[in-house]
Every structure is written in structure tokens, then in C-alpha cells.
Scaffold this motif. Structure first.
Motif, PDB file in Angstrom:
ATOM      1  N   MET A  91     -52.895  31.254  42.677  1.00  0.00           N
ATOM      2  CA  MET A  91     -51.953  30.145  42.852  1.00  0.00           C
ATOM      3  C   MET A  91     -52.220  29.433  44.172  1.00  0.00           C
ATOM      4  SD  MET A  91     -48.509  32.054  41.441  1.00  0.00           S
ATOM      5  CE  MET A  91     -47.389  30.727  41.899  1.00  0.00           C
ATOM      6  N   LYS A  92     -51.863  28.160  44.224  1.00  0.00           N
ATOM      7  CA  LYS A  92     -52.025  27.355  45.432  1.00  0.00           C
ATOM      8  C   LYS A  92     -50.678  26.728  45.790  1.00  0.00           C
ATOM      9  CE  LYS A  92     -56.938  26.397  44.922  1.00  0.00           C
ATOM     10  NZ  LYS A  92     -58.001  25.366  44.956  1.00  0.00           N
ATOM     11  N   PRO A  93     -49.781  27.564  46.331  1.00  0.00           N
ATOM     12  CA  PRO A  93     -48.431  27.070  46.633  1.00  0.00           C
ATOM     13  C   PRO A  93     -48.400  26.100  47.803  1.00  0.00           C
ATOM     14  CG  PRO A  93     -48.711  29.303  47.424  1.00  0.00           C
ATOM     15  CD  PRO A  93     -49.963  28.969  46.668  1.00  0.00           C
ATOM     16  N   LEU A  94     -47.311  25.374  47.882  1.00  0.00           N
ATOM     17  CA  LEU A  94     -47.015  24.524  49.027  1.00  0.00           C
ATOM     18  C   LEU A  94     -45.993  25.219  49.913  1.00  0.00           C
ATOM     19  CD1 LEU A  94     -46.607  21.016  47.313  1.00  0.00           C
ATOM     20  CD2 LEU A  94     -48.672  22.039  48.290  1.00  0.00           C
ATOM     21  N   LEU A  95     -45.901  24.768  51.140  1.00  0.00           N
ATOM     22  CA  LEU A  95     -44.976  25.337  52.119  1.00  0.00           C
ATOM     23  C   LEU A  95     -43.955  24.270  52.492  1.00  0.00           C
ATOM     24  CD1 LEU A  95     -44.714  28.010  53.814  1.00  0.00           C
ATOM     25  CD2 LEU A  95     -45.978  26.821  55.618  1.00  0.00           C
ATOM     26  N   GLY A  96     -42.670  24.663  52.546  1.00  0.00           N
ATOM     27  CA  GLY A  96     -41.621  23.706  52.919  1.00  0.00           C
ATOM     28  C   GLY A  96     -40.634  24.312  53.889  1.00  0.00           C
ATOM     29  N   THR A  97     -39.909  23.462  54.604  1.00  0.00           N
ATOM     30  CA  THR A  97     -38.939  23.944  55.588  1.00  0.00           C
ATOM     31  C   THR A  97     -37.516  23.992  55.043  1.00  0.00           C
ATOM     32  OG1 THR A  97     -38.623  21.714  56.493  1.00  0.00           O
ATOM     33  CG2 THR A  97     -40.319  23.080  57.517  1.00  0.00           C
ATOM     34  N   ASP A  98     -37.286  23.364  53.869  1.00  0.00           N
ATOM     35  CA  ASP A  98     -35.995  23.396  53.184  1.00  0.00           C
ATOM     36  C   ASP A  98     -34.908  22.682  53.995  1.00  0.00           C
ATOM     37  OD1 ASP A  98     -34.307  23.863  51.072  1.00  0.00           O
ATOM     38  OD2 ASP A  98     -34.359  26.023  51.199  1.00  0.00           O
ATOM     39  N   ASN A  99     -33.677  23.170  53.893  1.00  0.00           N
ATOM     40  CA  ASN A  99     -32.524  22.448  54.443  1.00  0.00           C
ATOM     41  C   ASN A  99     -32.600  22.270  55.949  1.00  0.00           C
ATOM     42  OD1 ASN A  99     -31.661  24.344  52.096  1.00  0.00           O
ATOM     43  ND2 ASN A  99     -30.202  22.662  52.000  1.00  0.00           N
ATOM     44  N   VAL A 100     -32.432  21.038  56.402  1.00  0.00           N
ATOM     45  CA  VAL A 100     -32.414  20.774  57.845  1.00  0.00           C
ATOM     46  C   VAL A 100     -31.186  21.405  58.488  1.00  0.00           C
ATOM     47  CG1 VAL A 100     -32.492  18.977  59.629  1.00  0.00           C
ATOM     48  CG2 VAL A 100     -33.753  18.666  57.504  1.00  0.00           C
ATOM     49  N   MET A 101     -30.136  21.656  57.710  1.00  0.00           N
ATOM     50  CA  MET A 101     -28.963  22.335  58.267  1.00  0.00           C
ATOM     51  C   MET A 101     -29.312  23.771  58.682  1.00  0.00           C
ATOM     52  SD  MET A 101     -26.745  23.042  54.785  1.00  0.00           S
ATOM     53  CE  MET A 101     -25.355  23.797  55.592  1.00  0.00           C
ATOM     54  N   LEU A 102     -30.380  24.334  58.094  1.00  0.00           N
ATOM     55  CA  LEU A 102     -30.786  25.703  58.409  1.00  0.00           C
ATOM     56  C   LEU A 102     -31.920  25.764  59.414  1.00  0.00           C
ATOM     57  CD1 LEU A 102     -30.968  27.126  54.761  1.00  0.00           C
ATOM     58  CD2 LEU A 102     -29.014  27.228  56.326  1.00  0.00           C
ATOM     59  N   ASN A 103     -32.891  24.858  59.276  1.00  0.00           N
ATOM     60  CA  ASN A 103     -34.138  24.927  60.034  1.00  0.00           C
ATOM     61  C   ASN A 103     -34.551  23.561  60.564  1.00  0.00           C
ATOM     62  OD1 ASN A 103     -34.853  27.703  59.419  1.00  0.00           O
ATOM     63  ND2 ASN A 103     -35.325  27.003  57.346  1.00  0.00           N
ATOM     64  N   SER A 104     -35.303  23.556  61.647  1.00  0.00           N
ATOM     65  CA  SER A 104     -35.965  22.324  62.053  1.00  0.00           C
ATOM     66  C   SER A 104     -37.042  22.014  61.020  1.00  0.00           C
ATOM     67  CB  SER A 104     -36.614  22.490  63.426  1.00  0.00           C
ATOM     68  OG  SER A 104     -37.741  23.344  63.323  1.00  0.00           O
ATOM     69  N   PRO A 105     -37.355  20.737  60.790  1.00  0.00           N
ATOM     70  CA  PRO A 105     -38.373  20.374  59.801  1.00  0.00           C
ATOM     71  C   PRO A 105     -39.779  20.413  60.382  1.00  0.00           C
ATOM     72  CG  PRO A 105     -37.371  18.385  60.648  1.00  0.00           C
ATOM     73  CD  PRO A 105     -36.673  19.545  61.329  1.00  0.00           C
ATOM     74  N   ASN A 106     -40.041  21.404  61.222  1.00  0.00           N
ATOM     75  CA  ASN A 106     -41.301  21.510  61.950  1.00  0.00           C
ATOM     76  C   ASN A 106     -42.227  22.471  61.222  1.00  0.00           C
ATOM     77  OD1 ASN A 106     -43.310  22.400  63.837  1.00  0.00           O
ATOM     78  ND2 ASN A 106     -42.038  21.677  65.528  1.00  0.00           N
ATOM     79  N   MET A 107     -43.318  21.966  60.664  1.00  0.00           N
ATOM     80  CA  MET A 107     -44.221  22.794  59.879  1.00  0.00           C
ATOM     81  C   MET A 107     -44.988  23.802  60.730  1.00  0.00           C
ATOM     82  SD  MET A 107     -43.868  22.167  56.674  1.00  0.00           S
ATOM     83  CE  MET A 107     -45.385  22.710  55.893  1.00  0.00           C
ATOM     84  N   LEU A 108     -45.162  23.523  62.011  1.00  0.00           N
ATOM     85  CA  LEU A 108     -45.820  24.496  62.887  1.00  0.00           C
ATOM     86  C   LEU A 108     -44.986  25.773  63.007  1.00  0.00           C
ATOM     87  CD1 LEU A 108     -47.071  22.101  65.702  1.00  0.00           C
ATOM     88  CD2 LEU A 108     -48.509  23.370  64.096  1.00  0.00           C
ATOM     89  N   ARG A 109     -43.679  25.618  63.077  1.00  0.00           N
ATOM     90  CA  ARG A 109     -42.803  26.787  63.145  1.00  0.00           C
ATOM     91  C   ARG A 109     -42.828  27.544  61.820  1.00  0.00           C
ATOM     92  NH1 ARG A 109     -37.248  25.368  66.286  1.00  0.00           N
ATOM     93  NH2 ARG A 109     -37.104  27.629  66.161  1.00  0.00           N
ATOM     94  N   GLU A 110     -42.889  26.787  60.720  1.00  0.00           N
ATOM     95  CA  GLU A 110     -42.945  27.429  59.399  1.00  0.00           C
ATOM     96  C   GLU A 110     -44.239  28.220  59.238  1.00  0.00           C
ATOM     97  OE1 GLU A 110     -40.698  28.361  56.214  1.00  0.00           O
ATOM     98  OE2 GLU A 110     -40.104  26.692  57.532  1.00  0.00           O
ATOM     99  N   LEU A 111     -45.340  27.653  59.708  1.00  0.00           N
ATOM    100  CA  LEU A 111     -46.633  28.327  59.598  1.00  0.00           C
ATOM    101  C   LEU A 111     -46.657  29.627  60.401  1.00  0.00           C
ATOM    102  CD1 LEU A 111     -48.938  25.194  59.849  1.00  0.00           C
ATOM    103  CD2 LEU A 111     -48.928  26.811  57.930  1.00  0.00           C
ATOM    104  N   GLU A 112     -46.198  29.580  61.645  1.00  0.00           N
ATOM    105  CA  GLU A 112     -46.240  30.790  62.468  1.00  0.00           C
ATOM    106  C   GLU A 112     -45.319  31.877  61.903  1.00  0.00           C
ATOM    107  OE1 GLU A 112     -45.750  32.423  67.045  1.00  0.00           O
ATOM    108  OE2 GLU A 112     -45.102  30.382  66.569  1.00  0.00           O
ATOM    109  N   PHE A 113     -44.118  31.475  61.498  1.00  0.00           N
ATOM    110  CA  PHE A 113     -43.183  32.447  60.933  1.00  0.00           C
ATOM    111  C   PHE A 113     -43.778  33.107  59.686  1.00  0.00           C
ATOM    112  CE2 PHE A 113     -39.757  33.639  58.047  1.00  0.00           C
ATOM    113  CZ  PHE A 113     -38.921  34.379  58.862  1.00  0.00           C
ATOM    114  N   THR A 114     -44.354  32.297  58.818  1.00  0.00           N
ATOM    115  CA  THR A 114     -44.913  32.810  57.567  1.00  0.00           C
ATOM    116  C   THR A 114     -46.097  33.736  57.827  1.00  0.00           C
ATOM    117  OG1 THR A 114     -44.220  30.776  56.451  1.00  0.00           O
ATOM    118  CG2 THR A 114     -45.839  32.148  55.312  1.00  0.00           C
ATOM    119  N   LEU A 115     -46.950  33.357  58.765  1.00  0.00           N
ATOM    120  CA  LEU A 115     -48.107  34.171  59.123  1.00  0.00           C
ATOM    121  C   LEU A 115     -47.679  35.595  59.481  1.00  0.00           C
ATOM    122  CD1 LEU A 115     -51.257  34.074  60.019  1.00  0.00           C
ATOM    123  CD2 LEU A 115     -50.307  33.800  62.326  1.00  0.00           C
TER     124      LEU A 115
END
Length: 384
Positions: free
Chosen positions: A281-305
């Protein structure tokens, strides 16, 4: 015309590193090579040149209520029509909403995002407010709308079809919340109309264990199974798969989107990313609700890693992770709406140039980079 020189370029859909120059003219990459130089030269001195980010799933309207409701359950926070966010959106002033969404879009731009897929509440008006908020910002919103007529156990399908057709005149697709709020008749109608109009159909599935349990008890099928069998283009979350759910998705034409930080914030589980990748599979990555998270993909990448390392006690492949934020959309550009491109000759020039910290260009971005380490953002004809 200008040339980006002396950079480590992550080329093509697989993000293969190469020491080459990039010549850009009128928003397109016209040549790449070690010795090419035309027009103004921008020497980036060994920096990493990566395709700009696409935020695969976001609710940008939530920008008006950052961090409200923290600690509540998933249903209390976001289930329509009485969740915290829905009450706030219903009472929001248009100008307040536009301003908050614009601020979030600038946050995304400055952290390297040039595209995002939004689940937009508020019907036609909600879509138009987001279009207005994005004016003058070098970012492309892909807007998936919804309407209150979708919900309930006995919806008027004629009314639903009319609402869908009207929405599709202004939106890029349709995205109801989930199978806990709509019937499968409504789901099939949405998919049918989106397919007919060459637009995206998307839905949340298996975000929580309780969603899955309720679905199986009522219908004998998981939410993921319903999403695939009803033909949705895009399935979001898949955090709590059952039995052969992931295999079913991998063998279908559906695209998966995962949101690890949001799942963690809401205590609903850890997405099975390594399993997805092992299935091809080739999923996409998203930050979801801005009420929960900043919409910063760099933070999403590091957290996921790091989350995947803890969960699996094994490493996720960094290049595969970075593809989830960049070129995976090119593999299944849903109905040619997103139009996000890899760094190749002839493609649109949409890339981010990161200061170099390490010899591993993928970890340089996923593990080390912050917004302040972005040297340039190239978005077609715009340099930020």
C-alpha cells in the motif's frame, strides 16, 4: 527562468537522491543535470531538495477552536451534529472562520505544504468560505464537502442526491463523517455521483475500536469493508482493522490516509503503517483536526517515524515515510484532481529546499528539520 544548483535532489516518485541542478521556467522543470545552468542561479550548497508536502487529511475549519475539548472522547469532540467542533462551527462568525483558516494555511505554507485535502463542514457555504480564505495564499486546497441531509437512519435519498449534486458544483468531492452517521444507501449514492462527476469520494473508517465493533454488530461487516465494498476512493484512518481488512484495501482501488498524531491525541490506537507498507500500500499522511494538532507535516513525520519504532519494535523505512507526505499522491492521483507532481523534467516545479544536517536526506527531513530550516519553497511560479 532560474536554476537551483548544488543540491541533493530527491527525484521521481521513489525520491531517489541525486546531486543535480534543476532549471525552472514558467513554473515547470525544464531540465535537470549536474552541469545545467540557465537564468538566475540559486546555489543551495548541498541542501536537500524535496517535493513539497501534501497534507492528506485535515479539518481546517477547526482552526477557530484550537485545543478546545482536550481529553474528551472521539464522539464528544467530533461526531456530528453535536460534537464540540460542530457546535463551534455552527456559531462561528464568517470573518472569524475565514481569518482562522487563512492563518492555518500560512502555517502550512511556511512548513513546506503546498496542497491539502480538507473535509469541509457547512455545505456549499462552507466550501465557499474555504475558497475565499485561500485567496492569495500559495497553497492548493482540495475541498471535500458534506451536507446535514446525509445523516440519520432514514434519510430522504432524493434530498441527499440533490445536495450532493449541488455540492459537486463547487467542491472537489464529497466526504461524509463515517458509517456511524450515514446509511449504506447514502454511501452508495455519494460514490455514484462522485464517480459520475469525476470527483473524490472519501470517508472516515475504523478510527476507533468502538466504531468497528458497532459496525460489525449491526451489519456483520467492518467499517473498512463497507468503505471498500461501497467503492470510496479514499479511506481515512484505518486505525483499528479487523481480520483481513488491510488486505481488502490493498487489493482494491481505494487510497488510505493515516493520521497518527490525531489517533494518539484521541486515544484510539496506532495505525498499522508497517503492515500497510508490507502489503504494497502507498498511504498518505495527514494531520487531521486543527483543533487537535498543528497542520505541520514536519511534526507529523517525526512523530510517525518514532511511533512506528516503538509500536513495531522495528524501523519504518524513512524514504517510504517521506513518500507518504509527498509523492504517494502521484501513484493514485484521485480522479486527476490533486495534480501533485514529483521532481522530474516536464513536471510543475513544486518543491521545498531544506538545510542539510545529515548524510541521510530522508532523516534530514523526517527527523531533524523544522520550519526554520526551510531555505526556499517553490510553488509553480512562486518562491517563498
Amino acid at each position: 527562468m532560474f536554476t537551483i544548483s548544488n543540491g541533493i535532489i530527491l527525484k521521481g516518485q521513489d525520491l531517489v537522491p541525486a546531486k543535480e541542478n534543476i532549471v525552472v521556467d514558467d513554473g515547470r522543470i525544464i531540465e535537470m543535470g549536474k552541469d545545467v545552468l540557465e537564468g538566475k542561479t540559486i546555489d543551495v550548497d548541498g541542501a536537500v531538495v524535496c517535493p513539497s508536502f501534501i497534507n492528506g487529511h485535515i479539518h481546517i475549519g477547526d482552526s477557530i477552536i484550537k485545543d478546545e475539548g482536550y481529553g474528551l472522547s472521539l464522539s464528544e469532540m467530533v461526531k456530528p451534529p453535536n460534537g464540540v467542533k460542530h457546535k463551534a462551527l455552527a456559531n462561528a462568525d464568517d470573518d472569524e472562520l475565514i481569518s482562522a483558516m487563512s492563518d492555518s494555511m500560512w502555517d502550512m505554507v511556511y512548513s513546506g505544504t503546498t496542497h491539502f485535502i480538507d473535509y469541509r463542514e457547512g455545505g456549499i457555504k462552507g466550501v465557499r468560505l474555504l475558497r475565499k480564505a485561500s485567496e492569495g495564499i500559495p497553497i492548493k486546497p482540495i475541498i471535500l464537502g458534506r451536507d446535514d441531509s446525509f445523516y440519520g437512519e432514514d434519510p430522504d435519498l432524493k434530498q441527499v442526491r440533490t445536495a450532493v449534486r449541488r455540492l459537486l458544483k463547487v467542491a472537489d468531492g464529497i466526504a461524509p463523517s463515517g458509517f456511524g452517521e450515514i446509511t449504506e444507501d447514502v454511501a452508495r449514492l455519494i460514490v455514484e455521483e462522485c464517480s459520475k462527476h469525476n470527483k473524490i469520494s472519501s470517508i472516515h473508517v475504523a478510527e476507533s475500536e468502538s466504531n468497528q465493533t458497532e459496525s460489525i454488530e449491526k451489519s456483520g461487516r467492518s467499517e473498512i469493508e463497507k468503505g471498500v465494498l461501497n467503492g470510496f476512493d479514499q479511506l481515512v484512518h484505518l486505525t483499528n482493522p479487523k481480520n483481513n481488512d488491510l488486505e481488502l484495501v490493498s487489493n482494491s482501488g481505494s487510497n488510505a490516509v493515516v493520521c497518527p498524531r490525531a489517533n494518539a491525541t484521541l486515544n484510539v490506537g496506532v495505525c498499522r503503517l508497517n503492515d500497510m507498507l508490507n502489503l504494497g500500500m502507498k498511504p498518505l499522511l495527514g494531520t487531521d483536526n486543527v483543533m487537535l494538532n498543528s497542520p505541520n507535516m514536519l511534526r507529523e513525520l517525526e512523530f510517525t517515524l518514532k511511533l512506528m519504532s516503538v509500536y513495531y519494535k522495528d524501523y519504518i523505512v524513512p524514504s517510504k515515510l517521506l513518500q507518504m507526505a509527498t509523492t504517494n499522491i502521484c501513484s493514485h492521483d484521485v480522479n486527476n484532481i490533486v495534480q501533485k507532481t514529483a521532481i522530474n523534467e516536464g513536471n510543475c516545479a513544486e518543491f521545498v529546499i531544506f538545510k542539510s544536517f545529515s548524510k541521510n536526506p530522508y532523516l534530514n527531513i523526517c527527523n531533524r528539520s523544522e520550519t526554520k530550516n526551510i531555505l526556499y519553497i517553490i510553488n509553480k511560479k512562486c518562491i517563498v
